[in-house]
Scaffold this motif. Sequence first.
Motif, mmCIF file in Angstrom:
data_model
loop_
_atom_site.group_PDB
_atom_site.id
_atom_site.type_symbol
_atom_site.label_atom_id
_atom_site.label_comp_id
_atom_site.label_asym_id
_atom_site.label_seq_id
_atom_site.Cartn_x
_atom_site.Cartn_y
_atom_site.Cartn_z
ATOM 1 N N THR A 1 0.866 -1.179 0.000
ATOM 2 C CA THR A 1 0.000 0.000 0.000
ATOM 3 C C THR A 1 0.901 1.226 0.000
ATOM 4 O OG1 THR A 1 -1.886 1.066 1.080
ATOM 5 C CG2 THR A 1 -0.216 0.130 2.519
ATOM 6 N N GLY A 2 0.344 2.392 0.152
ATOM 7 C CA GLY A 2 1.166 3.599 0.120
ATOM 8 C C GLY A 2 0.409 4.790 0.653
ATOM 9 N N THR A 3 1.095 5.905 0.721
ATOM 10 C CA THR A 3 0.486 7.133 1.221
ATOM 11 C C THR A 3 1.061 8.313 0.450
ATOM 12 O OG1 THR A 3 -0.089 8.302 3.272
ATOM 13 C CG2 THR A 3 2.177 7.545 3.059
ATOM 14 N N PRO A 4 0.269 9.361 0.202
ATOM 15 C CA PRO A 4 0.741 10.504 -0.585
ATOM 16 C C PRO A 4 1.583 11.464 0.243
ATOM 17 C CG PRO A 4 -1.525 10.844 0.051
ATOM 18 C CD PRO A 4 -1.154 9.468 0.530
ATOM 19 N N PRO A 5 2.174 12.466 -0.403
ATOM 20 C CA PRO A 5 2.954 13.451 0.351
ATOM 21 C C PRO A 5 2.055 14.349 1.191
ATOM 22 C CG PRO A 5 2.753 14.131 -1.932
ATOM 23 C CD PRO A 5 2.178 12.753 -1.850
ATOM 24 N N ARG A 6 2.621 14.909 2.259
ATOM 25 C CA ARG A 6 1.933 15.931 3.043
ATOM 26 C C ARG A 6 2.577 17.271 2.694
ATOM 27 N NH1 ARG A 6 0.683 11.022 3.911
ATOM 28 N NH2 ARG A 6 -0.590 10.469 5.728
ATOM 29 N N LEU A 7 1.750 18.254 2.396
ATOM 30 C CA LEU A 7 2.225 19.555 1.940
ATOM 31 C C LEU A 7 1.973 20.631 2.990
ATOM 32 C CD1 LEU A 7 0.779 19.363 -1.703
ATOM 33 C CD2 LEU A 7 2.940 18.432 -0.825
ATOM 34 N N LYS A 8 2.698 21.732 2.896
ATOM 35 C CA LYS A 8 2.546 22.843 3.825
ATOM 36 C C LYS A 8 1.493 23.799 3.293
ATOM 37 C CE LYS A 8 5.254 26.153 6.517
ATOM 38 N NZ LYS A 8 6.601 26.713 6.771
ATOM 39 N N ASP B 1 -5.042 22.954 13.885
ATOM 40 C CA ASP B 1 -3.839 23.625 14.377
ATOM 41 C C ASP B 1 -2.574 23.093 13.729
ATOM 42 O OD1 ASP B 1 -5.264 25.250 16.312
ATOM 43 O OD2 ASP B 1 -5.556 23.400 17.440
ATOM 44 N N THR B 2 -2.661 22.711 12.476
ATOM 45 C CA THR B 2 -1.489 22.218 11.771
ATOM 46 C C THR B 2 -1.465 22.756 10.348
ATOM 47 O OG1 THR B 2 -0.281 20.246 11.034
ATOM 48 C CG2 THR B 2 -2.675 20.113 11.036
ATOM 49 N N GLU B 3 -0.278 22.852 9.774
ATOM 50 C CA GLU B 3 -0.096 23.288 8.393
ATOM 51 C C GLU B 3 -0.147 22.114 7.420
ATOM 52 O OE1 GLU B 3 1.710 26.533 6.680
ATOM 53 O OE2 GLU B 3 -0.138 27.011 7.722
ATOM 54 N N GLU B 4 -0.175 20.887 7.938
ATOM 55 C CA GLU B 4 -0.093 19.724 7.060
ATOM 56 C C GLU B 4 -1.368 19.516 6.246
ATOM 57 O OE1 GLU B 4 1.980 16.125 8.053
ATOM 58 O OE2 GLU B 4 2.484 16.938 10.018
ATOM 59 N N VAL B 5 -1.160 19.242 4.965
ATOM 60 C CA VAL B 5 -2.263 18.983 4.042
ATOM 61 C C VAL B 5 -2.036 17.628 3.383
ATOM 62 C CG1 VAL B 5 -3.458 19.746 1.945
ATOM 63 C CG2 VAL B 5 -2.620 21.442 3.598
ATOM 64 N N TYR B 6 -3.053 16.784 3.421
ATOM 65 C CA TYR B 6 -3.005 15.454 2.802
ATOM 66 C C TYR B 6 -3.327 15.606 1.319
ATOM 67 C CZ TYR B 6 -4.373 10.523 2.066
ATOM 68 O OH TYR B 6 -4.487 9.227 1.627
ATOM 69 N N ALA B 7 -2.384 15.248 0.454
ATOM 70 C CA ALA B 7 -2.549 15.442 -0.992
ATOM 71 C C ALA B 7 -3.046 14.151 -1.636
ATOM 72 C CB ALA B 7 -1.238 15.895 -1.618
ATOM 73 N N LYS B 8 -4.329 13.876 -1.450
ATOM 74 C CA LYS B 8 -4.930 12.656 -1.989
ATOM 75 C C LYS B 8 -4.856 12.658 -3.516
ATOM 76 C CE LYS B 8 -9.372 10.185 -1.972
ATOM 77 N NZ LYS B 8 -10.778 10.250 -1.500
ATOM 78 N N GLY B 9 -4.387 11.557 -4.075
ATOM 79 C CA GLY B 9 -4.255 11.455 -5.526
ATOM 80 C C GLY B 9 -2.831 11.581 -6.004
ATOM 81 N N LEU B 10 -1.917 12.009 -5.114
ATOM 82 C CA LEU B 10 -0.512 12.156 -5.495
ATOM 83 C C LEU B 10 0.362 11.070 -4.866
ATOM 84 C CD1 LEU B 10 0.034 16.032 -5.376
ATOM 85 C CD2 LEU B 10 -0.445 14.580 -7.350
ATOM 86 N N GLY B 11 -0.244 9.996 -4.379
ATOM 87 C CA GLY B 11 0.527 8.912 -3.791
ATOM 88 C C GLY B 11 1.437 8.250 -4.806
ATOM 89 N N ASN B 12 2.700 8.042 -4.451
ATOM 90 C CA ASN B 12 3.650 7.411 -5.348
ATOM 91 C C ASN B 12 4.833 6.895 -4.538
ATOM 92 O OD1 ASN B 12 6.134 9.443 -5.660
ATOM 93 N ND2 ASN B 12 4.240 10.666 -5.569
ATOM 94 N N SER B 13 5.751 6.192 -5.205
ATOM 95 C CA SER B 13 6.937 5.661 -4.530
ATOM 96 C C SER B 13 8.208 6.137 -5.218
ATOM 97 C CB SER B 13 6.891 4.126 -4.517
ATOM 98 O OG SER B 13 6.765 3.625 -5.839
ATOM 99 N N LEU B 14 8.143 7.294 -5.855
ATOM 100 C CA LEU B 14 9.270 7.825 -6.623
ATOM 101 C C LEU B 14 10.250 8.578 -5.729
ATOM 102 C CD1 LEU B 14 7.041 9.006 -9.574
ATOM 103 C CD2 LEU B 14 8.797 7.222 -9.729
ATOM 104 N N PRO B 15 11.470 8.848 -6.202
ATOM 105 C CA PRO B 15 12.447 9.588 -5.402
ATOM 106 C C PRO B 15 11.923 10.975 -5.023
ATOM 107 C CG PRO B 15 13.498 8.569 -7.296
ATOM 108 C CD PRO B 15 12.024 8.417 -7.497
#
Length: 639
Positions: free
Chosen positions: A196-203, A299-313
């Motif tokens: 499975t995997g998870t997308p990046p978290r953005l500011k 109270d956080t800056e983190e944003v879940y970027a659903k749809g951008l999940g990948n395993s690339l560098p």
Amino acid sequence: MKQYDVIVVGGGHAGCEAALAASRMGCETLLFNINLDSIALMSCNPAIGGLAKGQLVKEIDALGGEMGKVADRTAVHFRILNASKGPAVQSSRVQCDKQLYRLTMKSVVERQPKLHLFQALVDRLLVEDGRVVGVEDQTGVSYGAKAVVITTGTFLNGLIHIGMAHYPAGRAGEMASLPLARNLSELGFEMGRMKTGTPPRLKASTIDFSRLERQDSDPAFEPFSLSTHHLREERLPSYFGYTTPETHCLIRDNIRLSPLYGGIIKGIGARYCPSLEDKVMRFADRQRHPVVMELEGLDTEEVYAKGLGNSLPLELQEKIVHSVPGLEEAEILRAAYAIEYDFVQPTQLQHTLETKILRGLYLAGQINGTSGYEEAAAQGMWAGINAALAVQGRPPFVLDRSEAYMGVMVDDLVTQGVDEPYRMFTSRAEYRLILREDNAALRLTPRGFELGLISPELQEQISGRIQQISEGIKRLSSLRIYPGVNVNSKLEQKGSPAIKNPLSLFQLLKRTDFSWDDLALFSDLPDFPEDLAACSDRNVRKQIEIEAKYEGYISRQREAVARMKALENRRIPPGFDYSAIPGLSNELKTKLSRVAPETLGQARRITGMTQAALAAVLIIIKKWEQNGKAPFPAPAHSE
């Protein structure tokens, strides 16, 4: 060695529900987690519910579980999915404050009587005479138990991949469980490998939200839990965007850097939830794919970027993120990654989720090849209940496919097994019209009360509601309107066709253009019940209206359930020799022997089973009975 009734290994969504259920049923319970600060952590998206998943959350709550309560207390975004469709496929979904959800559930678990917590890594099971009698942690300390529930999520032999780099981990920042994975294999369990995997978290402050489409909460939303009376007032929006041809070009030109396409990842991923590189490569004709930005908390800056999940560098992940309009300057706080982990093929489980190999051992969650918080929590509660019942010498708890979505899920797992991560869909439930979100409490609260997980006050409230619905249907069915100027003018005023023959108000409620509120048009009827017109319980009104509009369909499903029950009541004796049955293919003989179905109904649902093969099994069973053996009793869970 300290002794407990039940030990639960793993404090994720499955582990929390298992431990709470067992302790609330009176068992001294010990819950292990590698890190107590990550109990109930939302390791992927910050949401609870969704298509078919909302039904599971409502069922957990109706049985006395905790997920719905905590979701209600921490939700900051509310949606009803499939709102324009029929009630059978409507599902609730909330976006939670991720850290608040974790802390709230942790607080509930910490304060639960008879539930003990301990931070440790469990390395192996203690076994005597084919039964689990406890566990041993990484320091060599042993803990005794009458039943053990394993809910290890992605931690069993977990391996994280980011580009060509990979390292052991249960999830980012936490160690993997390697010895326990080896121990299960050594004990004889058939193991597999999932991915499975998870997308990046953005500011958030680096995202241009003005270039994204904003989506606010639905104005009206029913809480998940029967005990919730008020929802949080704070709200957070979600935002929608799309990938671009540049995004797709970046992935195609660098696909060699994906461990998924480079042959490094061996685990099987889910077709219905592919990574971004999978979407681009498999659906080359698509010019864009959706991207959803979900803020992870107040109270956080983190944003879940659903749809951008990948395993690339990481350097390539940054370019991909910046290729999405609105994300040109977005900073990555946490990299996307893929994770491989071991699971146990669930055909090795009974319907109670107890293993067939070791008595007293129960498995729940991703260790059974499933995905999703809700699927895990439902299995955890199921396994925790059955572990407690076994310890107390009480009959097992099993719901069949006509009683609950969780019954469908468990039957699918133990009967068919998995060849990819299992996710609950409404299409999996053949009786979904009678397994709706809105009637979960009516279906399951009495069962929760029997288990000791539902209070007498709540049970009385639900029993009263069931009675009101029954009486309301009877009264509306007995009230008739007759053709005439007075009646038809009212119908025309509503925009509903005039009637030519007498009609009951219940029949009138079947009309798509007629609702409960429209019944007030006929409140001047001499025998119209004032208490019915003024019914304040919206749940009662909703149930009566659904029963009216879908009466024919519901009746047919209930008839189908009755036919299904006949097969479920025909028990297959333990140790049944399928190899001796003529007419069965070798493949079917192997599958039937491996699954060892308890009933003809379960045998019918094994992949590849035919009516002819089922008839052949039935013939042999009948011969056994005719040769003087008593008919096999119905299984305990078929009641």
